[in-house]
Design an enzyme around this catalytic site. Structure first.
Site, PDB file in Angstrom:
ATOM      1  N   SER A  77      -2.719  -8.959 -10.425  1.00 43.36           N
ATOM      2  CA  SER A  77      -2.981  -9.273  -9.101  1.00 43.36           C
ATOM      3  C   SER A  77      -4.201  -8.908  -8.660  1.00 43.36           C
ATOM      4  O   SER A  77      -4.881  -9.342  -7.755  1.00 43.36           O
ATOM      5  CB  SER A  77      -1.960  -8.910  -8.112  1.00 43.36           C
ATOM      6  OG  SER A  77      -2.228  -7.472  -8.027  1.00 43.36           O
ATOM      7  N   LYS A 123       1.195  -5.909   0.960  1.00 44.63           N
ATOM      8  CA  LYS A 123      -0.495  -5.695   0.739  1.00 44.63           C
ATOM      9  C   LYS A 123      -1.425  -6.137   1.956  1.00 44.63           C
ATOM     10  O   LYS A 123      -2.254  -5.088   2.294  1.00 44.63           O
ATOM     11  CB  LYS A 123      -0.966  -6.605  -0.328  1.00 44.63           C
ATOM     12  CG  LYS A 123      -0.305  -6.185  -1.785  1.00 44.63           C
ATOM     13  CD  LYS A 123      -0.671  -7.167  -3.025  1.00 44.63           C
ATOM     14  CE  LYS A 123      -0.253  -6.802  -4.092  1.00 44.63           C
ATOM     15  NZ  LYS A 123      -0.661  -7.554  -5.287  1.00 44.63           N
TER      16      LYS A 123
END
Length: 636
Positions: free
Chosen positions: A502, A545
């Site tokens: 990611s 996140k």
């Protein structure tokens, strides 16, 4: 694309408009595939038509089975009471006899009367017994003792009931699997120094009690004792239950060898997907004995199921929770929490335990505030309290950034530096936080040096991500000429293994910034995987996140420049906390979605792609000698 606040949460208003006026309690909504599998199994008879039910923990397997068998049964159920009757010809081998369900006590009295009667009266009594309790096994036994008297039996124990049914259960559940609980046992006793068994010491297990019906078994404990699994298979394959023979060390001088019990039963194994996979892989008989997979799932997909059914499910959870009613705002907050649990805006959670706990906590908050309904504020406060209880590690980690022990810049512009969005899992707590990624350029042959991999702190997936971004750079800038520079990339102040892809888009943006010598905005954090062509791909834990970076920026002071860049494919997963949505609505925080890495670079540099890439090409080919024509290379 810059997202509006309306795109950051599910639109619960549309769902509330479809709520039925009267809701019924339904647990098995959205589970038609699993229900059909069980029903198909219940329609069939035979040892090769059992089922395996995968029931996730949050669904409460007992409740799922109870709900299914409240409306369904094995079509071939046939209940009997089971007795062991003394054999006058073999004192150590009692005979297994079945009689119609609920008649065990009556048949024992009738047999005792039969044995004590005159032999001349027995034909008439025999006819009465057979007419009232007729089964082939009973008919054979009465014929065997036709001429016997009490004195012909070696023991005063003439009969014992091992299973008696007044009201057979729809199914029997063995949730604590032990040998005695599942298969029963034959006890022993010491009589004048002699160890022996007797009829009254035969104890039935659940396989006897469920005989003729359905037995559900939790497979995890069954597989911990592999001999029990083998014994269960032998019983299913043979159709008979054999009592184990005594070991030489038992000390029993007179040990019973009861006649086997005929078994006609439907088995439902209850476990998880890993256990199902292990059984299929390692047991060659499993697929034959358990061909029906009832795969229950914990999510309710709104693209396939009507939202009205989910309100019936919530009615079931609400009744079990025994809490105050919910108003519209309470339902809205509960639906948002349910969708957040699934990590998709168009899916809702069927995790009954999670929802029940949330309702109970919201109920406590509402009653403490003297409210008569559970409103949205009560649900949101309950969620906030849950996060606060698990938030100590996240707070300590964020404090280390605030105090500059860990350097994370959230303002200004820096060449070759960017904040990547990561998620950390420690001790069961999961939270997002930014990680500073840096890249440097030096003369070389085009290699991308991943310091995490060189220091053996990189997982396989992260290493793959670095290789992919290297391929993108080569495809974009070195298709016809070699690159004259090499680069290093690293997660700064990272002391644990880094894994996942990611961060590959963030790492690429750092590298291009360093190559072009163009600074990147430190107020924007970024996450996203990418392929070799620069297309941005979805990542996990997107909400955590975003919220992790938001909390850091909020503590330092939001000024409207802060925000995140995420893959466009993750937009359907957004379900952010109200405080983040309010900040976006007030223009203090931004959430951008991109489909290609070039879009992210434009956001981070405010430069058009062509200008940025021209600077990169000039830098990487500065030290490459001009390519000679073929005839000069030939004659040289």
């Amino acid at each position: 694309m810059k997202l509006s606040s309306q795109a950051l949460r599910p639109d619960t208003g549309v769902w509330l408009q479809q709520r039925p006026n009267e809701c019924q309690e339904k647990l098995l909504v959205g589970q038609q595939r699993a229900v059909n599998a069980l029903t198909q199994s219940m329609r069939q008879r035979g040892r090769y038509s059992n089922s395996f039910a995968i029931i996730p923990t949050g669904l409460q397997k007992h409740q799922v089975l109870k709900a299914y068998f409240a409306d369904n049964q094995w079509h071939h159920s046939q209940w009997f009471d089971w007795l062991y009757l003394a054999d006058p010809d073999d004192a150590l081998r009692p005979l297994c006899v079945n009689v119609p369900s609920g008649t065990a006590t009556d048949i024992m009295q009738a047999l005792l009367q039969f044995i004590q009667s005159d032999k001349d009266a027995r034909p008439q009594l025999q006819q009465q017994v057979i007419e009232r309790f007729d089964t082939p096994a009973l008919r054979d036994y009465v014929q065997r003792i036709m001429t016997k008297t009490v004195d012909d039996f070696a023991s005063d124990q003439l009969a014992t009931v091992i299973v008696g049914h007044e009201h057979p259960a729809p199914y029997y559940l063995c949730d604590r699997v032990t040998e005695n609980r599942l298969f029963g046992q034959i006890g022993v006793q010491s009589v004048e120094g002699t160890v022996r068994s007797d009829l009254h010491l035969i104890e039935a297990g659940l396989i006897h009690k469920a005989n003729g019906g359905v037995l559900a078994l939790e497979v995890n404990q069954l597989l911990e004792q592999i001999e029990l699994w083998k014994r269960l298979k032998d019983t299913l394959l043979s159709g008979q239950f054999e009592w184990p023979q005594p070991s030489p060390d038992s000390g029993a001088a007179y040990f019973y060898r009861p006649q086997p019990v005929p078994i006609d039963i439907k088995i439902v194994l209850v476990g998880n997907r890993n256990e199902y996979s292990q059984l299929r892989e390692y047991d060659e008989d499993f697929d034959h004995l358990f061909p029906f997979l009832a795969d229950f799932h914990r999510d309710f997909p709104l693209y396939r199921e009507p939202i009205a059914d989910y309100f019936h499910y919530l009615q079931h959870v609400w009744q079990r929770a025994d809490v105050l009613p919910l108003d519209d705002s309470g339902y809205s907050a509960l639906l948002c929490a349910s969708a957040r649990r699934t990590e998709f805006q168009q899916e809702l959670s069927l995790d009954s335990v999670f929802l029940l706990q949330l309702l109970k906590e919201a109920h406590d908050i509402a009653t403490t505030a003297s409210k008569t309904l559970i409103d949205g504020d009560s649900v949101e406060l309950a969620i906030a309290q849950q996060r606060n209880r698990e938030g100590q590690i996240a707070e300590l980690s964020r404090r280390s950034i605030i105090e500059n022990q860990v350097r994370i810049d959230t303002a200004g512009e820096v060449i070759g530096q960017l904040n990547g969005l990561t998620v950390i899992t420690i001790g069961g707590a999961e939270f997002g936080e930014p990680s500073r990624i840096t890249a440097t350029i030096h003369y070389g042959d085009g290699d991308i040096i991943d310091i995490e991999r060189k220091s053996e702190m990189s997982g396989n997936i992260h290493t793959k991500g670095v290789m992919i971004l290297s391929a993108y750079l080569a495809n974009q800038f070195a298709r016809h000429e070699p690159m004259s520079v090499s680069a290093t990339v690293v997660f700064e102040q990272s002391y644990f293994e880094v894994d996942g892809d990611s961060a590959s888009m963030a790492e690429l943006c750092c590298l291009i910034s360093a190559l072009a010598e163009e600074p990147l905005k430190q107020s924007l954090a970024i996450t996203g995987a990418m392929d070799q062509f620069g297309n941005v791909q979805a990542i996990g834990a997107v909400n955590e996140k975003i919220e992790g970076y938001f909390e850091l920026c909020r503590e330092r002071g939001l000024d409207g420049s802060h925000g995140v860049i995420i893959p466009a494919a993750n937009q359907p997963q957004l379900n952010l906390a109200p405080v983040v949505i309010d900040a976006v609505n007030n223009g203090l925080f931004q959430i951008h979605t991109v489909e290609h890495v070039e879009e992210a670079l434009t956001l981070l540099t405010d430069l058009p792609k062509q200008q940025l890439f021209d600077a990169v090409r000039q830098r990487i080919h500065d030290n490459v000698e001009p390519r000679k024509s073929w005839w000069k290379r030939l004659f040289d």
